[in-house]
Design a protein around this motif. Structure first.
Motif, PDB file in Angstrom:
ATOM      1  N   GLY A  40     -52.646  35.105  16.056  1.00 21.36           N
ATOM      2  CA  GLY A  40     -53.113  35.176  14.713  1.00 21.36           C
ATOM      3  C   GLY A  40     -52.248  35.144  13.549  1.00 21.36           C
ATOM      4  N   MET A  41     -51.160  34.486  13.837  1.00 24.33           N
ATOM      5  CA  MET A  41     -49.958  34.305  12.722  1.00 24.33           C
ATOM      6  C   MET A  41     -50.364  33.049  11.864  1.00 24.33           C
ATOM      7  SD  MET A  41     -48.060  36.780  13.352  1.00 24.33           S
ATOM      8  CE  MET A  41     -46.398  36.599  12.744  1.00 24.33           C
ATOM      9  N   TRP A  42     -49.760  33.242  10.514  1.00 24.57           N
ATOM     10  CA  TRP A  42     -49.943  31.942   9.593  1.00 24.57           C
ATOM     11  C   TRP A  42     -48.504  31.140   9.955  1.00 24.57           C
ATOM     12  CZ3 TRP A  42     -52.406  33.410   4.319  1.00 24.57           C
ATOM     13  CH2 TRP A  42     -53.845  33.697   4.733  1.00 24.57           C
ATOM     14  N   ALA A  43     -48.793  29.999   9.574  1.00 22.80           N
ATOM     15  CA  ALA A  43     -47.272  29.101   9.716  1.00 22.80           C
ATOM     16  C   ALA A  43     -47.027  28.570   8.450  1.00 22.80           C
ATOM     17  CB  ALA A  43     -47.463  28.122  10.850  1.00 22.80           C
ATOM     18  N   ALA A  44     -45.956  28.708   8.018  1.00 27.23           N
ATOM     19  CA  ALA A  44     -45.698  27.984   6.489  1.00 27.23           C
ATOM     20  C   ALA A  44     -44.355  26.939   6.950  1.00 27.23           C
ATOM     21  CB  ALA A  44     -45.388  29.048   5.702  1.00 27.23           C
ATOM     22  N   VAL A  45     -44.475  26.044   6.326  1.00 29.90           N
ATOM     23  CA  VAL A  45     -43.194  25.240   6.295  1.00 29.90           C
ATOM     24  C   VAL A  45     -42.590  25.076   4.796  1.00 29.90           C
ATOM     25  CG1 VAL A  45     -42.086  22.879   6.745  1.00 29.90           C
ATOM     26  CG2 VAL A  45     -43.992  23.584   8.125  1.00 29.90           C
ATOM     27  N   PRO A  46     -41.440  25.501   4.687  1.00 29.57           N
ATOM     28  CA  PRO A  46     -40.720  25.583   3.282  1.00 29.57           C
ATOM     29  C   PRO A  46     -40.380  24.071   3.206  1.00 29.57           C
ATOM     30  CG  PRO A  46     -39.706  27.075   4.674  1.00 29.57           C
ATOM     31  CD  PRO A  46     -40.614  26.490   5.473  1.00 29.57           C
ATOM     32  N   THR A  47     -40.674  23.484   1.830  1.00 29.87           N
ATOM     33  CA  THR A  47     -40.355  22.021   1.565  1.00 29.87           C
ATOM     34  C   THR A  47     -39.220  22.093   0.273  1.00 29.87           C
ATOM     35  OG1 THR A  47     -42.118  21.831   0.180  1.00 29.87           O
ATOM     36  CG2 THR A  47     -42.266  21.272   2.464  1.00 29.87           C
ATOM     37  N   HIS A  48     -38.490  21.101   0.690  1.00 30.55           N
ATOM     38  CA  HIS A  48     -37.668  21.063  -0.677  1.00 30.55           C
ATOM     39  C   HIS A  48     -37.152  19.607  -0.528  1.00 30.55           C
ATOM     40  CE1 HIS A  48     -33.520  21.739  -2.788  1.00 30.55           C
ATOM     41  NE2 HIS A  48     -34.431  21.559  -3.543  1.00 30.55           N
ATOM     42  N   SER A  49     -37.767  18.757  -1.375  1.00 28.55           N
ATOM     43  CA  SER A  49     -37.170  17.212  -1.274  1.00 28.55           C
ATOM     44  C   SER A  49     -36.547  17.071  -2.758  1.00 28.55           C
ATOM     45  CB  SER A  49     -38.545  16.503  -1.372  1.00 28.55           C
ATOM     46  OG  SER A  49     -39.421  16.865  -2.200  1.00 28.55           O
ATOM     47  N   PRO A  50     -35.545  16.140  -2.453  1.00 31.31           N
ATOM     48  CA  PRO A  50     -34.507  16.138  -3.948  1.00 31.31           C
ATOM     49  C   PRO A  50     -35.395  15.630  -4.893  1.00 31.31           C
ATOM     50  CG  PRO A  50     -33.772  14.929  -1.883  1.00 31.31           C
ATOM     51  CD  PRO A  50     -35.158  15.327  -1.641  1.00 31.31           C
ATOM     52  N   GLY A  51     -35.027  16.397  -6.139  1.00 32.09           N
ATOM     53  CA  GLY A  51     -35.740  15.987  -7.437  1.00 32.09           C
ATOM     54  C   GLY A  51     -37.135  16.794  -7.464  1.00 32.09           C
ATOM     55  N   ALA A  52     -37.546  17.515  -6.679  1.00 28.09           N
ATOM     56  CA  ALA A  52     -38.783  18.400  -6.691  1.00 28.09           C
ATOM     57  C   ALA A  52     -38.649  19.842  -6.354  1.00 28.09           C
ATOM     58  CB  ALA A  52     -39.605  17.934  -5.556  1.00 28.09           C
ATOM     59  N   ARG A  53     -39.398  20.790  -6.813  1.00 26.94           N
ATOM     60  CA  ARG A  53     -39.315  22.134  -6.810  1.00 26.94           C
ATOM     61  C   ARG A  53     -39.366  22.305  -5.343  1.00 26.94           C
ATOM     62  NH1 ARG A  53     -39.463  25.557 -10.633  1.00 26.94           N
ATOM     63  NH2 ARG A  53     -40.706  27.024  -9.370  1.00 26.94           N
ATOM     64  N   ARG A  54     -39.066  23.704  -4.909  1.00 28.64           N
ATOM     65  CA  ARG A  54     -39.235  24.194  -3.544  1.00 28.64           C
ATOM     66  C   ARG A  54     -40.435  24.579  -3.405  1.00 28.64           C
ATOM     67  NH1 ARG A  54     -34.440  25.899  -0.753  1.00 28.64           N
ATOM     68  NH2 ARG A  54     -32.477  25.320  -1.842  1.00 28.64           N
TER      69      ARG A  54
END
Lengths: 87, 217
Positions: A40-54
Motif C-alpha cells: 500500500g505504499m506510494w512510490a515517488a521518483v525525485p527528478t533533477h535535470s540540468p536547468g530544471a527545477r527539482r
C-alpha cells in the motif's frame, strides 16, 4: 538505483540497491518494488535535470521508473483526517 | 526517671509506627501505582527521544537532497515550505493564483499569494500502519517531503485524498499570517543578499542567487 522507504522512528531505510542494467539486480529491484506497492505504499521518483527545477513523479510500476533514476522513495499512501493524534 | 521516660518514648514511637504502618504502606503503594501510570501515559511504549532525533536528522538530509536549495533554506529558516499551485501556469512565467504552505504534521494551507487571503486547509497524513516503533507518524521532515512529492507529482490526487476544511480548523490563521509575513521578509532579505553579491558583507549565503528567486517574483 536505490529503493528507499520512509519509516517512523527511523527515517529512510534502504530496501534494495542495484544496477538496472544487470538482470539479476534489476529483478531484485522489481520484486522489492512490488512488495512495497502491495503493502500500500506510494512510490515517488525525485527528478533533477540540468536547468530544471527539482521535482518528483509518482510511479505505479517499476516500468514507469526512469532508467537513469538514482532513487525511488516509498512512503505511506495519503489519507485524509485529523493529524493531532498518535504521537 | 530519665530511663523510664526514654523507655516510654521508645514504646510510644514503636506503638505509633505499628498503628500507622498499614496506612503508610497503602499510601506508598498508591504513589508507586500513580507514578507508574503517569510514566506510561507520558511516554508511549517504545518511544525513544534519541532515536526520534536521529530519525529526524536522516529525514532532513533526505528532504534536503530532494528539494531546491532555496526551498531547503526556507524550511530550515522558517519551518515550513511553500509550494506554488498550478505549477504549469507558473512555469510559463505567469503568477500562480494560489500556493500551499506545508507544515510538518499539519494540514496543507492554501492561500492567495497576491492578497494573503487564506483559502482552505487540506488535512492529509501519511500513516504507516505497520507502526515499527509503536507510532505511525513519520519524522517531521519525512512528512514534509511526502507532502511535497505528492503535491508536486499529482496535486489533484493529493487534494482529492485530503479532507478539506475552512481556514482555522487546525492551523491558527493568525499564525499563518505571521508566517506569510516572515516568508515575505525572508525573501526580501535573501533577494537583498543576492543583489549585494556573494562577496559582500551580509551575503552569507552564496546560493541565494538561485534562479528560482525570480521565477515567481
Amino acid at each position: 538505483m536505490k529503493l528507499l522507504r520512509m519509516k517512523p522512528g527511523h527515517g529512510e531505510i534502504v530496501l534494495a540497491e542495484g544496477d538496472v542494467d544487470v538482470p539479476e539486480q534489476e529483478q531484485a529491484l522489481i520484486e522489492a518494488f512490488r512488495r512495497e506497492l502491495d503493502a500500500g505504499m506510494w512510490a515517488a521518483v525525485p527528478t533533477h535535470s540540468p536547468g530544471a527545477r527539482r521535482e518528483a513523479e509518482l510511479v505505479k510500476s517499476f516500468a514507469e521508473v526512469p532508467r537513469e533514476a538514482e532513487r525511488v522513495i516509498f512512503f505511506p499512501r495519503a489519507a485524509g483526517g485529523s493529524l493531532e493524534t498518535d504521537r | 526517671m530519665a530511663l523510664g521516660l526514654g523507655t516510654a518514648a521508645i514504646l510510644l514511637v514503636v506503638l505509633l509506627w505499628e498503628l500507622a504502618r498499614p496506612t503508610v504502606k497503602r499510601a506508598l503503594a498508591r504513589g508507586r501505582r500513580i507514578w507508574t501510570q503517569s510514566r506510561l501515559v507520558s511516554a508511549p511504549a517504545g518511544y525513544d527521544p534519541g532515536r526520534e532525533r536521529r530519525a529526524e536528522l536522516r529525514a532532513r538530509a533526505l528532504l534536503r537532497s530532494c528539494i531546491e536549495e532555496r526551498d531547503w533554506a526556507m524550511y530550515r529558516d522558517l519551518g515550513f515550505l511553500r509550494v506554488w499551485g498550478a505549477q504549469a501556469e507558473c512555469e510559463h512565467g505567469g503568477h500562480a493564483s494560489y500556493a500551499y504552505l506545508i507544515y510538518p504534521h499539519k494540514p496543507l494551507v492554501a492561500y492567495v499569494p497576491q492578497t494573503g487571503a487564506l483559502l482552505n486547509e487540506y488535512c492529509v497524513a501519511f500513516p504507516d500502519h505497520t507502526r515499527p516503533y509503536g507510532s505511525s507518524r513519520l519524522p517531521d521532515s519525512d512528512d514534509v517531503l511526502a507532502k511535497w512529492m505528492a503535491l508536486i507529482a499529482d496535486e489533484r490526487r493529493l487534494i482529492a485524498d485530503a479532507n478539506m476544511h475552512l481556514p482555522g480548523r487546525q492551523v491558527d490563521p493568525a499564525r499563518v499570517r505571521r508566517d506569510l509575513a516572515r516568508l515575505a521578509r525572508w525573501e526580501r532579505e535573501r533577494a537583498g543578499r543576492a543583489t549585494r553579491g556573494p562577496g559582500l558583507p551580509g551575503s552569507a549565503d552564496p546560493r541565494s542567487a538561485d534562479r528560482a528567486d525570480t521565477l515567481h517574483a
